[in-house]
Structure formats: C-alpha cells, structure tokens
Design a protein around this motif. Structure first.
Motif, PDB file in Angstrom:
ATOM      1  N   TYR A  44       0.874  -1.091  -0.031  1.00  0.00           N
ATOM      2  CA  TYR A  44       0.165   0.127   0.092  1.00  0.00           C
ATOM      3  C   TYR A  44       0.900   1.232   0.052  1.00  0.00           C
ATOM      4  O   TYR A  44       0.544   2.395   0.301  1.00  0.00           O
ATOM      5  N   ASN A  45       2.012   0.914  -0.095  1.00  0.00           N
ATOM      6  CA  ASN A  45       3.087   2.234  -0.244  1.00  0.00           C
ATOM      7  C   ASN A  45       3.357   2.756   1.237  1.00  0.00           C
ATOM      8  O   ASN A  45       3.586   4.230   1.280  1.00  0.00           O
ATOM      9  N   LYS A  46       2.917   2.339   2.182  1.00  0.00           N
ATOM     10  CA  LYS A  46       3.005   2.735   3.667  1.00  0.00           C
ATOM     11  C   LYS A  46       4.487   2.240   3.968  1.00  0.00           C
ATOM     12  O   LYS A  46       5.001   1.305   3.732  1.00  0.00           O
ATOM     13  N   SER A  47       5.460   3.400   4.268  1.00  0.00           N
ATOM     14  CA  SER A  47       6.543   3.184   4.817  1.00  0.00           C
ATOM     15  C   SER A  47       6.867   2.147   5.858  1.00  0.00           C
ATOM     16  O   SER A  47       6.218   2.208   7.012  1.00  0.00           O
ATOM     17  N   ILE A  48       7.918   1.447   5.930  1.00  0.00           N
ATOM     18  CA  ILE A  48       8.397   0.274   6.771  1.00  0.00           C
ATOM     19  C   ILE A  48       9.927   0.129   6.875  1.00  0.00           C
ATOM     20  O   ILE A  48      10.471   0.560   5.906  1.00  0.00           O
ATOM     21  N   ILE A  49      10.218  -0.136   7.906  1.00  0.00           N
ATOM     22  CA  ILE A  49      11.744  -0.610   8.447  1.00  0.00           C
ATOM     23  C   ILE A  49      11.673  -2.198   8.345  1.00  0.00           C
ATOM     24  O   ILE A  49      11.000  -2.629   9.133  1.00  0.00           O
ATOM     25  N   THR A  50      12.532  -2.873   7.601  1.00  0.00           N
ATOM     26  CA  THR A  50      12.543  -4.395   7.909  1.00  0.00           C
ATOM     27  C   THR A  50      13.832  -4.575   8.385  1.00  0.00           C
ATOM     28  O   THR A  50      14.901  -4.335   8.038  1.00  0.00           O
ATOM     29  N   GLY A  71       8.385  -9.896   8.416  1.00  0.00           N
ATOM     30  CA  GLY A  71       9.034  -9.320   7.348  1.00  0.00           C
ATOM     31  C   GLY A  71       8.418  -9.091   6.171  1.00  0.00           C
ATOM     32  O   GLY A  71       8.089 -10.125   5.584  1.00  0.00           O
ATOM     33  N   TYR A  72       8.072  -7.891   5.651  1.00  0.00           N
ATOM     34  CA  TYR A  72       7.595  -7.761   4.206  1.00  0.00           C
ATOM     35  C   TYR A  72       8.513  -8.320   2.950  1.00  0.00           C
ATOM     36  O   TYR A  72       9.505  -7.915   2.837  1.00  0.00           O
ATOM     37  N   HIS A  73       8.022  -9.313   2.416  1.00  0.00           N
ATOM     38  CA  HIS A  73       8.984  -9.917   1.372  1.00  0.00           C
ATOM     39  C   HIS A  73       9.856 -10.341   1.632  1.00  0.00           C
ATOM     40  O   HIS A  73      11.018 -10.489   0.831  1.00  0.00           O
ATOM     41  N   MET A  74      10.171 -10.869   2.980  1.00  0.00           N
ATOM     42  CA  MET A  74      11.539 -11.658   3.633  1.00  0.00           C
ATOM     43  C   MET A  74      11.005 -12.673   4.342  1.00  0.00           C
ATOM     44  O   MET A  74       9.733 -13.025   4.377  1.00  0.00           O
ATOM     45  N   ASN A  75      11.733 -13.540   4.833  1.00  0.00           N
ATOM     46  CA  ASN A  75      11.772 -14.475   5.630  1.00  0.00           C
ATOM     47  C   ASN A  75      10.964 -14.356   6.731  1.00  0.00           C
ATOM     48  O   ASN A  75      11.449 -13.426   7.668  1.00  0.00           O
ATOM     49  N   LYS A  76       9.947 -14.865   7.049  1.00  0.00           N
ATOM     50  CA  LYS A  76       8.964 -14.190   8.117  1.00  0.00           C
ATOM     51  C   LYS A  76       9.552 -14.814   9.394  1.00  0.00           C
ATOM     52  O   LYS A  76       9.042 -14.236  10.498  1.00  0.00           O
ATOM     53  N   LEU A  77      10.274 -15.761   9.557  1.00  0.00           N
ATOM     54  CA  LEU A  77      10.858 -16.305  10.658  1.00  0.00           C
ATOM     55  C   LEU A  77      11.887 -15.361  11.314  1.00  0.00           C
ATOM     56  O   LEU A  77      12.084 -15.080  12.516  1.00  0.00           O
ATOM     57  N   HIS A  78      12.630 -14.675  10.390  1.00  0.00           N
ATOM     58  CA  HIS A  78      13.779 -14.149  10.925  1.00  0.00           C
ATOM     59  C   HIS A  78      13.802 -12.435  10.495  1.00  0.00           C
ATOM     60  O   HIS A  78      14.576 -11.753  11.286  1.00  0.00           O
TER      61      HIS A  78
END
Length: 120
Positions: A44-50, A71-78
């Motif tokens: 949704y183009n909301k700013s995030i820090i991963t 984590g957005y588009h990342m390994n959800k465990l880590h």
C-alpha cells in the motif's frame, strides 16, 4: 514515530554502508555485503523498516506491538517490518537494529569480521 535518526544510527555501525535499490524503491543498509536493515514500503506504499531479529525475540515484539509484523517480502521467521506511522518506541527499534547488525556481522567469515572491526 518517524525515526529521523535511523540513517545516522545505521551508518554509525562499524563497516555499515547503504545503497538504494531502484527496482525495490528501497534503501538498504549492509555490513560485509549482507543486508541488516531495509527501508521501503509495503504493497500500500506505507513506509516500513525491515529488520532481522532472533526468531523468538521477533515473535515477542510482534505480539507486543501491532505495528511490528512479519518481514514484508522477507523470511517471516527471521525478519520483521516496523511501520513508520506506528507507535513502536525508538529504543525498541534501536534494539532491533543492534540485534540485526550483530546477527549479520556474526554470520560473516571470521576474516571479514576482523577486517570490519579492526578500527573499532
């Protein structure tokens, strides 16, 4: 929270560098050519820090703060994503950054760790 201190804090880490990946529209922070933090947006183009975290700690934070999600588009465990427009305190985000940097640094070869930390 707007985390104005984020760039300076990440770059204060020994050996940290950043770049901008245009295809992802994201700023990435590296140590030893591995990402320890990324600033971008969600679908949704909301700013995030991963940020990378130990799995148990990350889950604990997700349980405590509604603005910390897997984590957005990342390994959800880590990996965990923190929304800029949320209410996660600065000290919690800094603790997450410190953990991520340490995890990534420790994953590097001993030789590369020594090169990065030699001026510390």
């Amino acid at each position: 929270m707007n985390y104005e201190w984020l760039d300076e804090y990440c770059l204060s880490k020994q050996g940290a560098i950043k770049d901008f990946k245009e295809e992802w529209n994201a700023t990435r922070y590296f140590v030893g050519e591995k990402i320890f933090l990324m600033v971008g947006g969600d679908k949704y183009n909301k700013s995030i820090i991963t940020i990378k975290c130990e799995p148990f700690f990350g889950q604990m934070l997700r349980d405590e703060y509604e603005h910390i999600v897997p984590g957005y588009h990342m390994n959800k465990l880590h990996w965990n994503s923190v929304y800029f427009d949320g209410s996660v305190p600065d000290n919690v985000v800094k603790q997450m950054i410190d953990m991520s940097y340490r995890i990534v640094l420790n994953s590097l070869s001993r030789k590369l760790q020594n090169e990065i930390l030699k001026d510390a």
